[in-house]
Design an enzyme around this catalytic site. Structure first.
Site, PDB file in Angstrom:
ATOM      1  N   ARG A 122     113.058 -19.328  59.557  1.00  0.00           N
ATOM      2  CA  ARG A 122     111.961 -19.544  58.589  1.00  0.00           C
ATOM      3  C   ARG A 122     110.623 -19.190  59.242  1.00  0.00           C
ATOM      4  NH1 ARG A 122     110.017 -22.717  54.162  1.00  0.00           N
ATOM      5  NH2 ARG A 122     108.290 -24.092  54.685  1.00  0.00           N
ATOM      6  N   LYS A 145     110.875 -29.376  49.681  1.00  0.00           N
ATOM      7  CA  LYS A 145     110.173 -30.470  50.352  1.00  0.00           C
ATOM      8  C   LYS A 145     108.987 -30.906  49.499  1.00  0.00           C
ATOM      9  CE  LYS A 145     108.302 -31.772  54.847  1.00  0.00           C
ATOM     10  NZ  LYS A 145     107.987 -31.305  56.216  1.00  0.00           N
ATOM     11  N   HIS A 154     104.079 -24.510  51.300  1.00  0.00           N
ATOM     12  CA  HIS A 154     103.182 -25.389  52.043  1.00  0.00           C
ATOM     13  C   HIS A 154     102.100 -25.959  51.125  1.00  0.00           C
ATOM     14  CE1 HIS A 154     104.084 -23.361  56.190  1.00  0.00           C
ATOM     15  NE2 HIS A 154     104.990 -24.260  55.860  1.00  0.00           N
ATOM     16  N   ARG A 210     114.233 -23.397  53.878  1.00  0.00           N
ATOM     17  CA  ARG A 210     114.685 -24.458  54.770  1.00  0.00           C
ATOM     18  C   ARG A 210     116.201 -24.586  54.625  1.00  0.00           C
ATOM     19  NH1 ARG A 210     110.068 -26.421  52.070  1.00  0.00           N
ATOM     20  NH2 ARG A 210     108.306 -26.892  53.451  1.00  0.00           N
ATOM     21  N   TYR A 261     100.845 -19.772  61.959  1.00  0.00           N
ATOM     22  CA  TYR A 261     101.522 -18.506  62.256  1.00  0.00           C
ATOM     23  C   TYR A 261     100.560 -17.444  62.771  1.00  0.00           C
ATOM     24  CZ  TYR A 261     105.352 -20.761  59.857  1.00  0.00           C
ATOM     25  OH  TYR A 261     106.328 -21.648  59.498  1.00  0.00           O
ATOM     26  N   HIS A 282     115.611 -23.267  61.337  1.00  0.00           N
ATOM     27  CA  HIS A 282     114.176 -23.322  61.046  1.00  0.00           C
ATOM     28  C   HIS A 282     113.414 -22.221  61.779  1.00  0.00           C
ATOM     29  CE1 HIS A 282     111.540 -25.815  58.641  1.00  0.00           C
ATOM     30  NE2 HIS A 282     110.593 -25.640  59.536  1.00  0.00           N
TER      31      HIS A 282
END
Length: 381
Positions: A331, A264, A354, A239, A363, A328
């Protein structure tokens, strides 16, 4: 045959009835549970909430646990606050908001709101979202002095007002988060507004660009620093905030990994360091000689997030890409291209940081592997 211990369960809920904090006890009909509830101080039945309610006082909570110990499982997930502490990252300070010049007829966040953000170590970005949204909420109810008097109906009415005034679903969801932060975290009443509904989440696919387009963007960069920033965003799946907070010590050339600290959700993780990337970084280091952060601004602090966005957009223009490209999207492209190359989805989930595999599964809807082999019906013989 008597009902076993594991078959009995009660759930505790936070309620406010007639401006008074109450405990709600939810349970399936059971003679033993009903008999024990009658022994608690002043139990009452709430038609509105369809549960037994008692005063929310420490001694009452203690009696509930004493009465049901060994007899029923007490589900407290919606009752007791989760209390994470600042885990060593840079302490948050919201003094900027505290020291604002007061404006007439405007209600500001209570001090306890600021303190809880700081004590629990929330990010400054979260604070920047929660504070103004919560202030907009409490100013909608200017005449209400005690915020505990605001109930679920009032909040639904406020959210409806946001819908009517054309605010986005994201704005409304963030408003709910700010409101729930005050009641559930600051006032320690978890799941206080469990009947408040959120907007239906729109399922949007990740925006991805081709590897060829990204390579053109990288090749268009003659500045080695800009070239490394672009290459790292794509080759690591970082990120933007993670990239600018990378330190020299996070580059592990022995293991060919990059340590991502406090990403995150305040989680550490590792991501990939390729041979080509390492060679580029060594060239960059020899030229720029950064001291602490891998990419430093003029003052020696982290490189600016806005500058990173500008590097990406300008490289896209030089590469002849017409649509808007963001950091992003690199990414997203990293994850999609790995998936198309046969990388296990669980490994991609780990590299991206994640929490849930469901997030990574998005994805699979944009990966082209296999789809390009399907013959179009118009081309069928």
């Amino acid at each position: 045959m008597s009902q076993g211990y594991t078959d009995r369960r009660i759930t505790l809920k936070h309620l406010v009835i007639d401006h008074q904090r109450m405990v709600g006890i939810k349970f399936y009909p059971d003679k033993v549970i009903q008999a024990l509830i009658k022994q608690l101080p002043e139990p009452k039945w709430s038609e509105k909430y369809q549960m037994v309610v008692l005063k929310n006082e420490p001694e009452v909570i203690d009696q509930i646990f004493q009465k049901f110990k060994g007899i029923a499982w007490i589900d407290c997930r919606h009752f007791f606050a989760n209390r994470p502490v600042n885990n060593g990252n840079e302490a948050l300070s919201v003094d900027h908001y505290r020291k604002r010049t007061p404006q007439k007829n405007w209600k500001y966040c209570p001090e306890e709101f600021y303190q809880k953000l700081e004590i629990r170590g929330y990010s400054f970005n979260t604070a920047k979202v929660y504070i103004p949204l919560f202030e907009k909420f409490i100013n909608h109810f200017k005449s209400v002095e005690n915020l505990l008097e605001i109930n679920e109906y009032d909040i639904r009415h406020y959210l409806q007002h946001l819908v009517v005034t054309k605010h986005s679903d994201s704005y409304i969801n963030q408003s709910i988060n700010a409101i729930k932060f005050y009641y559930e975290v600051v006032k320690e009443m978890p799941n206080r507004f469990y009947t408040v509904e959120r907007p239906i989440k729109k399922e949007s696919l990740p925006k991805v660009i081709s590897k060829e387009a990204i390579l053109k963007m990288i090749e268009s960069c003659h500045n080695i620093k800009h070239r490394c920033i672009l290459s790292l965003l794509y080759s690591t799946g970082l990120r933007r905030s993670e990239l600018i907070n990378l330190k020299l010590s996070d580059i592990d050339s022995d293991r060919m990994m990059i340590m991502v600290r406090q990403g995150k959700g305040k989680k550490d993780r590792y991501t990939l360091l390729g041979n080509k990337m390492l060679k580029e970084l060594r060239t960059y280091y020899q030229y720029y000689k950064p001291k602490t952060y891998l990419f430093e601004g003029p003052d020696g602090g982290p490189y600016g997030a806005t500058s990173v966005g500008r590097i990406v957009s300008q490289a896209a223009k030089r590469a002849g890409i017409q649509k808007r490209i963001t950091p992003h999207m690199l990414r997203h492209s990293f994850a999609t291209h790995l998936l198309e190359a046969g990388t296990d989805l669980r490994h991609i989930q780990t590299l991206l940081g994640h929490n849930s595999s469901r997030t990574t599964e998005a994805y699979t809807f944009v990966a082209l592997k296999g789809l390009t082999k399907i013959q179009n019906p118009l081309d069928l013989p």
